[in-house]
Design a protein around this motif. Structure first.
Motif, PDB file in Angstrom:
ATOM      1  N   ASP A 204       0.870  -1.177   0.000  1.00 21.09           N
ATOM      2  CA  ASP A 204       0.000   0.000   0.000  1.00 21.09           C
ATOM      3  C   ASP A 204       0.910   1.231   0.000  1.00 21.09           C
ATOM      4  O   ASP A 204       1.526   1.548   1.008  1.00 21.09           O
ATOM      5  CB  ASP A 204      -0.906  -0.001   1.230  1.00 21.09           C
ATOM      6  N   PHE A 205       0.987   1.905  -1.145  1.00 21.41           N
ATOM      7  CA  PHE A 205       1.912   3.029  -1.262  1.00 21.41           C
ATOM      8  C   PHE A 205       1.515   4.223  -0.396  1.00 21.41           C
ATOM      9  O   PHE A 205       2.329   5.114  -0.168  1.00 21.41           O
ATOM     10  CB  PHE A 205       2.063   3.431  -2.724  1.00 21.41           C
ATOM     11  N   ALA A 206       0.284   4.224   0.124  1.00 17.33           N
ATOM     12  CA  ALA A 206      -0.098   5.272   1.076  1.00 17.33           C
ATOM     13  C   ALA A 206       0.713   5.148   2.363  1.00 17.33           C
ATOM     14  O   ALA A 206       0.886   6.134   3.100  1.00 17.33           O
ATOM     15  CB  ALA A 206      -1.591   5.181   1.384  1.00 17.33           C
ATOM     16  N   ASN A 207       1.219   3.935   2.638  1.00  7.13           N
ATOM     17  CA  ASN A 207       2.031   3.730   3.840  1.00  7.13           C
ATOM     18  C   ASN A 207       3.336   4.518   3.811  1.00  7.13           C
ATOM     19  O   ASN A 207       3.965   4.730   4.850  1.00  7.13           O
ATOM     20  CB  ASN A 207       2.362   2.240   3.998  1.00  7.13           C
ATOM     21  N   LEU A 208       3.767   4.929   2.615  1.00  6.72           N
ATOM     22  CA  LEU A 208       5.019   5.666   2.506  1.00  6.72           C
ATOM     23  C   LEU A 208       4.925   7.054   3.130  1.00  6.72           C
ATOM     24  O   LEU A 208       5.958   7.670   3.427  1.00  6.72           O
ATOM     25  CB  LEU A 208       5.436   5.792   1.034  1.00  6.72           C
TER      26      LEU A 208
END
Length: 527
Positions: A204-208
């Motif tokens: 989940d690239f929102a985790n970045l």
């Protein structure tokens, strides 16, 4: 047949140094055996570095956020790529074991060569000890988790040293074959993580972007530009050690061709693995969570395979990354000490190689120094309420910071040497030429110089400046009082004193310049 000294003949060189006669017998006791090709060198270089993909780098996210760590990794990756291009050119031109010391010796004279070689000694000897310490911690946690078995940390580390000093002393062939196997295992573990992360749907690239920005920060740079600078040392962990391959020049069949090829293949492999780890590992765990993790890849496996024993089993294979780096950096530590000893900068017995043509004395001495540093200083530091193991781990962390200092000093000096050699050795044959040329070396020098300046601003690095200075003061005092009066015309010194006319052991062998000097050729006089 050995050439006996003519009345203890010595020859004066520049920089206040003196060359003593050695003769063929001296070099026969210090010979190496050629085995490696480009793929063996690729494996050795990747093995030396790969533990940096498994842990350590992630602490930079805690300093800078994911965006800041990305910028830092791009900058450091560029520095290493340009530096490897430059080092590949120098190693093809000077195909002998000295590596960084050799480059700086030809460019900056004996003192410059010694300082650069000493910086690499600090880097490799200390890094081996630190990686061994963390491998011991890791192995003990695994055996306790899976088998209920535990040992004192010192026993694990000494055990690793005994096994791998033995492996490295068994011959170059055994070292390179092990490097190939352990590198493939380590890369397979990483590949399995990448594929599992994507297939599992846990990415989940929102985790970045889940780190709350500080005042003046942003979602991309939550700690601002200052965070990027603070992350530079951690980005180094992705690549630290790939520059060691010139140290294998005299154990490579065709070093002018294979060292550039092996170095660049290794560098591109590490760039690919670094950016995949940087992207996918935080995307699975979250930037905030991974910023303080002690084992980010394993934490990623635990997130992908919850309520499963597979993560514990994979930890056995993940240990391969630390073992690979331990063996690879130990190889570099031994060859670095060997080359400086063979030339007389360090005590000469360190360069003895024995029947298997391996610098076993240098390997043993580097191991003893590493164990004494970690466990001796750990025992001295041991404070009330602190376990001995915790004290040893804390010392290992401080020593790693010293190793990074040594590495960055060496990088900067090698790029300066490249620029000087391009000018002062313009007429010397260059079997490989850096496509980045002088500007590539300048950019790498600027980035390494900036990193060196930034290091003391990090509190954890500021405290080790005294330690770095102490190592250099002790080394320089030894060289000033003893070493500079006992130099030997090894291949590295031959190349420097004859301005590239001699010093190619793969075609000339050894003792060439000494024989020419005995015949009275003034062109061979040391410079």
């Amino acid at each position: 047949m050995a050439h006996e000294p003519a009345g203890g003949r010595q020859v004066k060189g520049t920089g206040g140094v003196t060359y003593a006669h050695a003769g063929a017998e001296y070099f026969e006791k210090r010979g190496l055996r050629r085995h490696a090709g480009a793929w063996s060198l690729w494996a050795l270089g990747v093995a030396a570095v790969i533990s940096g993909d498994f842990s350590g780098w992630n602490l930079g996210i805690g300093e800078a956020g994911w965006g800041g760590m990305l910028i830092a990794t791009i900058a450091i990756g560029l520095m290493y790529l340009l530096m490897i291009y430059s080092i590949a050119e120098m190693s093809a031109t000077m195909p002998h074991t000295g590596g960084a010391y050799s480059f700086a010796r030809s460019a900056m004279g004996p003192w410059g060569g010694f300082v650069t070689g000493l910086a690499e000694t600090i880097e490799y000897v200390i890094t081996t000890a630190v990686v061994g310490t963390f491998a011991g911690l890791y192995a003990d946690a695994i055996t306790e988790d899976l088998f209920g078995f535990t040992m004192p940390l010192w026993l694990w580390v000494v055990g690793f040293y005994v096994v791998f000093v033995g492996l490295n002393s068994a011959g170059a062939e055994a070292s390179f074959r092990f490097a190939v196997v352990i590198t493939i295992i380590s890369l397979s573990v990483l590949a399995f993580f990448f594929i599992s992360a994507i297939v599992s749907g846990r990415v989940d690239f929102a985790n970045l972007w889940n780190i709350e920005p500080e005042a003046g920060g942003s979602t991309f740079l939550p700690m601002g530009i200052g965070g990027v600078l603070a992350a530079l040392p951690f980005a180094i962990w992705f690549f630290l050690g790939i520059e060691e391959l010139p140290l294998a020049a005299e154990e490579t069949h065709t070093p002018q061709r294979d060292i550039p090829r092996g170095s660049l293949m290794g560098m591109w492999t590490l760039l690919a693995s670094a950016f995949l780890v940087l992207l996918l590992n935080p995307a699975v765990l979250g930037a905030e969570e991974i910023g303080s993790s002690g084992e980010p890849i394993l934490d990623g496996f635990r997130a992908i395979f919850p309520d499963s024993n597979i993560a514990s089993l994979l930890s056995l294979f993940a240990l391969a990354g630390l073992v690979a780096s331990f063996q690879g950096i130990m190889f570099a530590a031994g060859r670095n000490m060997y080359s400086l000893s063979r030339a007389g900068y360090y005590p000469k017995p360190l360069s003895l190689t024995g029947g298997r043509k391996v610098p076993y004395v240098a390997l043993v001495v580097s191991a003893v120094i590493g164990v004494v540093l970690v466990f001796g200083l750990g025992a001295i530091r041991n404070e009330p309420g602190e376990t001995l193991s915790d004290a040893q781990v804390a010392v290992a962390g401080q020593l790693l910071n010293i190793a990074v200092f040594g590495a960055v000093i060496s990088y900067f000096l090698q790029m300066v040497a490249f620029l000087m050699l391009r000018r002062s050795y313009a007429d010397v044959a260059r079997p490989y030429t850096s496509p980045a040329g002088r500007w590539g070396a300048i950019v790498a020098a600027v980035i390494s110089g900036l990193t060196l300046i930034v290091l003391p601003f990090n509190e954890s690095y500021r405290s080790v400046v005294v330690g770095v200075a102490a190592f250099f003061v002790a080394g320089l005092l030894y060289f000033a009082l003893f070493g500079r009066h006992r130099l030997v015309l090894s291949p590295e010194e031959e190349f420097a004193v004859t301005h590239g006319k001699h010093g190619h052991p793969e075609t000339e062998g050894y003792d060439v310049t000494e024989q020419i000097l005995e015949e009275g050729d003034p062109e061979a006089a040391p410079r």
